[in-house]
Design an enzyme around this catalytic site. Structure first.
Site, PDB file in Angstrom:
ATOM      1  N   TYR A   1      49.853  32.850  44.219  1.00 18.82           N
ATOM      2  CA  TYR A   1      48.596  33.610  44.192  1.00 18.82           C
ATOM      3  C   TYR A   1      48.627  34.667  45.277  1.00 18.82           C
ATOM      4  O   TYR A   1      49.656  35.279  45.510  1.00 18.82           O
ATOM      5  CB  TYR A   1      47.398  32.644  44.300  1.00 18.82           C
ATOM      6  CG  TYR A   1      46.130  33.313  43.819  1.00 18.82           C
ATOM      7  CD1 TYR A   1      46.053  33.799  42.512  1.00 18.82           C
ATOM      8  CD2 TYR A   1      45.049  33.506  44.652  1.00 18.82           C
ATOM      9  CE1 TYR A   1      44.915  34.451  42.056  1.00 18.82           C
ATOM     10  CE2 TYR A   1      43.908  34.148  44.199  1.00 18.82           C
ATOM     11  CZ  TYR A   1      43.847  34.623  42.909  1.00 18.82           C
ATOM     12  OH  TYR A   1      42.744  35.278  42.464  1.00 18.82           O
TER      13      TYR A   1
ATOM     14  N   ARG B   1      39.355  45.353  37.932  1.00 21.78           N
ATOM     15  CA  ARG B   1      39.223  45.365  39.384  1.00 21.78           C
ATOM     16  C   ARG B   1      40.049  44.224  39.966  1.00 21.78           C
ATOM     17  O   ARG B   1      39.535  43.230  40.449  1.00 21.78           O
ATOM     18  CB  ARG B   1      37.753  45.221  39.770  1.00 21.78           C
ATOM     19  CG  ARG B   1      37.395  45.687  41.164  1.00 21.78           C
ATOM     20  CD  ARG B   1      36.639  44.622  41.925  1.00 21.78           C
ATOM     21  NE  ARG B   1      37.504  43.461  42.190  1.00 21.78           N
ATOM     22  CZ  ARG B   1      37.101  42.355  42.805  1.00 21.78           C
ATOM     23  NH1 ARG B   1      35.853  42.235  43.191  1.00 21.78           N
ATOM     24  NH2 ARG B   1      37.924  41.338  43.027  1.00 21.78           N
TER      25      ARG B   1
ATOM     26  N   LYS C   1      45.031  31.855  38.950  1.00 23.68           N
ATOM     27  CA  LYS C   1      43.842  31.045  39.226  1.00 23.68           C
ATOM     28  C   LYS C   1      43.964  29.661  38.589  1.00 23.68           C
ATOM     29  O   LYS C   1      43.643  28.633  39.207  1.00 23.68           O
ATOM     30  CB  LYS C   1      42.593  31.740  38.687  1.00 23.68           C
ATOM     31  CG  LYS C   1      42.113  32.914  39.517  1.00 23.68           C
ATOM     32  CD  LYS C   1      41.356  32.470  40.748  1.00 23.68           C
ATOM     33  CE  LYS C   1      40.778  33.657  41.500  1.00 23.68           C
ATOM     34  NZ  LYS C   1      39.987  33.254  42.673  1.00 23.68           N
TER      35      LYS C   1
ATOM     36  N   GLU D   1      36.623  36.619  36.094  1.00 21.24           N
ATOM     37  CA  GLU D   1      37.445  36.968  37.250  1.00 21.24           C
ATOM     38  C   GLU D   1      37.804  38.454  37.264  1.00 21.24           C
ATOM     39  O   GLU D   1      38.290  38.995  36.270  1.00 21.24           O
ATOM     40  CB  GLU D   1      38.738  36.137  37.234  1.00 21.24           C
ATOM     41  CG  GLU D   1      39.546  36.202  38.485  1.00 21.24           C
ATOM     42  CD  GLU D   1      38.843  35.528  39.667  1.00 21.24           C
ATOM     43  OE1 GLU D   1      38.976  36.053  40.797  1.00 21.24           O
ATOM     44  OE2 GLU D   1      38.183  34.499  39.467  1.00 21.24           O
ATOM     45  N   ASP D   2      37.550  39.108  38.395  1.00  9.75           N
ATOM     46  CA  ASP D   2      37.989  40.487  38.646  1.00  9.75           C
ATOM     47  C   ASP D   2      37.477  41.492  37.613  1.00  9.75           C
ATOM     48  O   ASP D   2      38.228  42.351  37.127  1.00  9.75           O
ATOM     49  CB  ASP D   2      39.526  40.554  38.741  1.00  9.75           C
ATOM     50  CG  ASP D   2      40.009  40.013  40.086  1.00  9.75           C
ATOM     51  OD1 ASP D   2      39.162  39.635  40.910  1.00  9.75           O
ATOM     52  OD2 ASP D   2      41.222  39.975  40.302  1.00  9.75           O
TER      53      ASP D   2
ATOM     54  N   ASP E   1      33.727  33.902  39.813  1.00 11.96           N
ATOM     55  CA  ASP E   1      34.322  33.464  41.078  1.00 11.96           C
ATOM     56  C   ASP E   1      34.203  34.526  42.161  1.00 11.96           C
ATOM     57  O   ASP E   1      34.032  34.200  43.335  1.00 11.96           O
ATOM     58  CB  ASP E   1      35.784  33.095  40.864  1.00 11.96           C
ATOM     59  CG  ASP E   1      36.380  32.411  42.082  1.00 11.96           C
ATOM     60  OD1 ASP E   1      35.740  31.508  42.621  1.00 11.96           O
ATOM     61  OD2 ASP E   1      37.489  32.798  42.500  1.00 11.96           O
ATOM     62  N   ASP E   2      34.282  35.805  41.794  1.00 11.14           N
ATOM     63  CA  ASP E   2      34.177  36.872  42.789  1.00 11.14           C
ATOM     64  C   ASP E   2      32.791  36.897  43.429  1.00 11.14           C
ATOM     65  O   ASP E   2      32.654  37.211  44.614  1.00 11.14           O
ATOM     66  CB  ASP E   2      34.466  38.235  42.148  1.00 11.14           C
ATOM     67  CG  ASP E   2      35.838  38.281  41.520  1.00 11.14           C
ATOM     68  OD1 ASP E   2      36.818  38.031  42.231  1.00 11.14           O
ATOM     69  OD2 ASP E   2      35.938  38.549  40.306  1.00 11.14           O
TER      70      ASP E   2
ATOM     71  N   ASN F   1      41.778  41.426  49.882  1.00 14.73           N
ATOM     72  CA  ASN F   1      43.204  41.250  49.655  1.00 14.73           C
ATOM     73  C   ASN F   1      43.654  42.181  48.535  1.00 14.73           C
ATOM     74  O   ASN F   1      42.805  42.717  47.812  1.00 14.73           O
ATOM     75  CB  ASN F   1      43.524  39.772  49.324  1.00 14.73           C
ATOM     76  CG  ASN F   1      42.659  39.198  48.230  1.00 14.73           C
ATOM     77  OD1 ASN F   1      42.576  39.749  47.145  1.00 14.73           O
ATOM     78  ND2 ASN F   1      42.009  38.078  48.498  1.00 14.73           N
TER      79      ASN F   1
END
Length: 570
Positions: free
Chosen positions: A108, A161, A179, A250-251, A273-274, A422
């Site tokens: 990850y 993203r 993930k 996610e993202d 999750d973000d 990150n």
């Protein structure tokens, strides 16, 4: 695929298998490589196919670890590990379990960011589902595959993203794959129960569109109503195919992330999750940092840099934590200051609806000093609000300058600094610099892995305030009791459960978070708290469950990366 785990007359687990020969060794969930027993080689027609020399799993784990160590770069290590996962899931997770701290950064963050950028070049074997916009009328057909029958956890992204790297299109598939690897490695969700999905609606990344190896739909991103209709087709198909699934977003870009969460959070068991996972890990680390800082939570003055969905999500959960600690909600909002690209969010600058509770009325701060009230910069914010904590989720590498950290240090003896963006180059500060600038007094946590810090008297681990401490445990708790929904309160409960495992609870000089090698135990502790809340909130089919029964359900649900005996299905 179906994994038929049963128990024999003594209670020992075994797997009932209905394939043999090449079909068996080419199945990554069932393959044992050179660790098939002599009896299994006979029963499943493996003689002559598998090399005759037996190797115990422990030796093969160490052998593969040496191959990883000897690989020339982190990307090559990532490629090798993904190939291993595609060949032998159990061996891959046994390697991750034994060498968690060394392998997780390769599987990850930070390496997964580069893997997403190079996804077309390093693609080897099918994993997960690519649902492209041209196939929007065939989603039911795409999901109707026997291989997906056991699916209980899905991570989905549209690749817009990815980390701090922006639009990676279909290459963003690396994130759902990564993930879900953590769901299994950190919390024991069986790999056959996980399914990574990318919603391929095109990309605005011209470099990818021009790349002959790009594996996605070569088209500019679909937006607006067409995008919303496509996502809704996907969600409705998921509800039909997997009505009890846990779906993690996610993202997704800011303009879609919160919108999709609000639209579907009451339709199925889902979270972002973000927004929510990041908030939970930050609050968990913050609750841990309180012991070391000497300043109670309700007295912390917190500056959050990056006022998008993640930054506001963090801020909202901090407000909930402060209210839980006895502060009024109004007072809690007053303790948090959001800084975006135009500086501190005040009534003198434009703001979005979801940022409104944090907008500061400048007339309430007559003694503040700044050069321009329409752009109060980060340094001015830290100085004026007398900030005690900095949280960075803006993906602007190095924005926490020495001047900013020096100003923060003047406000409290042990400032809390969390540069969480990150991959590494997007981190708001290098934690080693922050510690050097503060003579080691700062309490630092980062969103990605950094090397050990030399304190002068020894080496110290940099706390990785990463969602990997949170979402696997939440997923485990939800699935163990088959919860129908995930609530906002579960993320606060998860944060508190994480803080209970903090080494700093007993020693203010210790780390905020347990080492990653203990993450499986941490996830189990979080799962216990989340499952208990799900039952109490009447979100399961259980009227009530005591702690021991919940514990047993979690233990029974957790998968371990060991080779169980095989028996031929009759």
């Amino acid at each position: 695929m179906k994994l038929n785990i049963k128990r024999d007359e003594t209670g020992q687990k075994y797997i009932e298998v209905d394939v043999s020969g090449y079909d068996l060794i080419n199945n990554p969930v069932l393959n044992k490589g050179r660790s098939f027993t002599a009896e299994e080689r006979i029963a499943f027609r493996l003689r002559g196919i598998v090399p005759p020399a037996y190797l115990p799993p422990s030796e093969i784990v160490d052998k593969n670890y040496q191959i990883v160590v000897n690989s020339p770069s982190d990307l090559e290590r990532h490629i090798y590990l993904r190939n291993l996962q595609d060949r032998n899931e159990t061996l891959f997770y046994a390697l991750l379990d034994k060498y968690t701290e060394q392998i997780m950064p390769l599987v990850y963050t930070p390496t997964v960011g580069l893997a997403c950028q190079k996804f077309g070049q390093i693609y080897r074997r099918a994993r997960g589902v690519f649902i492209s916009y041209p196939n929007r009328d065939y989603i039911d057909e795409i999901l109707d595959h026997i291989h997906f029958d056991d699916t209980e956890v899905i991570v989905v992204s549209d690749g817009e993203r990815i980390l701090g790297l922006g639009d990676q299109g279909a290459g963003g598939m690396g994130i759902p794959i990564g993930k879900l690897s953590l769901y299994t490695g950190c919390a024991g969700i069986a790999p056959n129960k996980t399914l990574p999905i990318i919603l391929d609606v095109g990309t605005d990344n011209q470099e990818l569109l021009d790349d002959p190896l790009y594996l996605g739909w070569r088209h500019k991103r679909v937006r607006g109503q067409e995008y919303d209709d496509f996502v809704d087709k996907f969600v409705q198909a998921i509800k039909r195919r997997f009505p009890d699934v846990l779906l993690q977003w996610e993202d997704f870009a800011q303009n879609n992330a919160l919108k999709l969460l609000n639209r579907y959070k009451d339709q199925l068991c889902t979270f972002n999750d973000d927004i929510q996972g990041t908030a939970s890990i930050v609050v968990g680390a913050l609750l841990s940092a309180i012991n070391a800082s000497g300043i109670p939570l309700e007295q912390q003055k917190i500056t959050v840099v990056g006022a998008g969905s993640a930054g506001v999500g963090i801020s909202n959960l901090i407000v909930d934590a402060m209210v839980d600690a006895g502060l009024s909600r109004e007072a809690a909002y007053a303790n948090i200051f959001l800084v975006d690209r135009f500086g501190l969010i005040t009534d003198k600058v434009s703001s979005l609806d979801f940022q409104k509770p944090f907008v500061k009325q400048l007339e309430n701060y007559p003694n503040w000093q700044f050069a321009d009230n329409s752009n109060i910069n980060l340094l001015e914010t830290v100085q004026n609000v007398k900030a005690t904590m900095l949280i960075g989720v803006c993906a602007q590498g190095g924005i926490f300058t020495r001047d900013v950290i020096d100003a923060l240090s003047q406000n409290c003896p042990r400032p809390i600094v969390f540069p969480l963006s990150n991959p590494t180059e997007k981190a708001e500060a290098n934690p080693h610099d922050v510690l050097d600038w503060t003579d080691g007094k700062a309490i630092v946590g980062t969103g990605t892995a950094f090397p050990l810090y030399d304190t002068g008297s020894g080496l110290r681990r940099i706390d990785q305030v990463n969602n990997s401490y949170i979402f696997p445990g939440i997923g485990l708790g939800v699935r163990a009791v088959n919860a129908r929904r995930i609530t906002d309160r579960m993320f606060l409960i998860a944060a508190k459960a994480l803080a209970e495992t903090s080494p700093s609870k007993n020693d203010p000089q210790a780390n905020l978070l347990p080492p990653l090698k203990e993450v499986r135990a941490v996830s189990r502790h979080i799962a216990q708290a989340v499952a208990k809340e799900a039952v109490a909130a009447k979100l399961t089919n259980y009227d009530s469950l005591d702690e021991k029964t919940i514990s047993n359900l979690i233990d029974e649900y957790m998968w371990a990366p060991v080779y169980l005996p095989y028996r031929k299905k009759i």
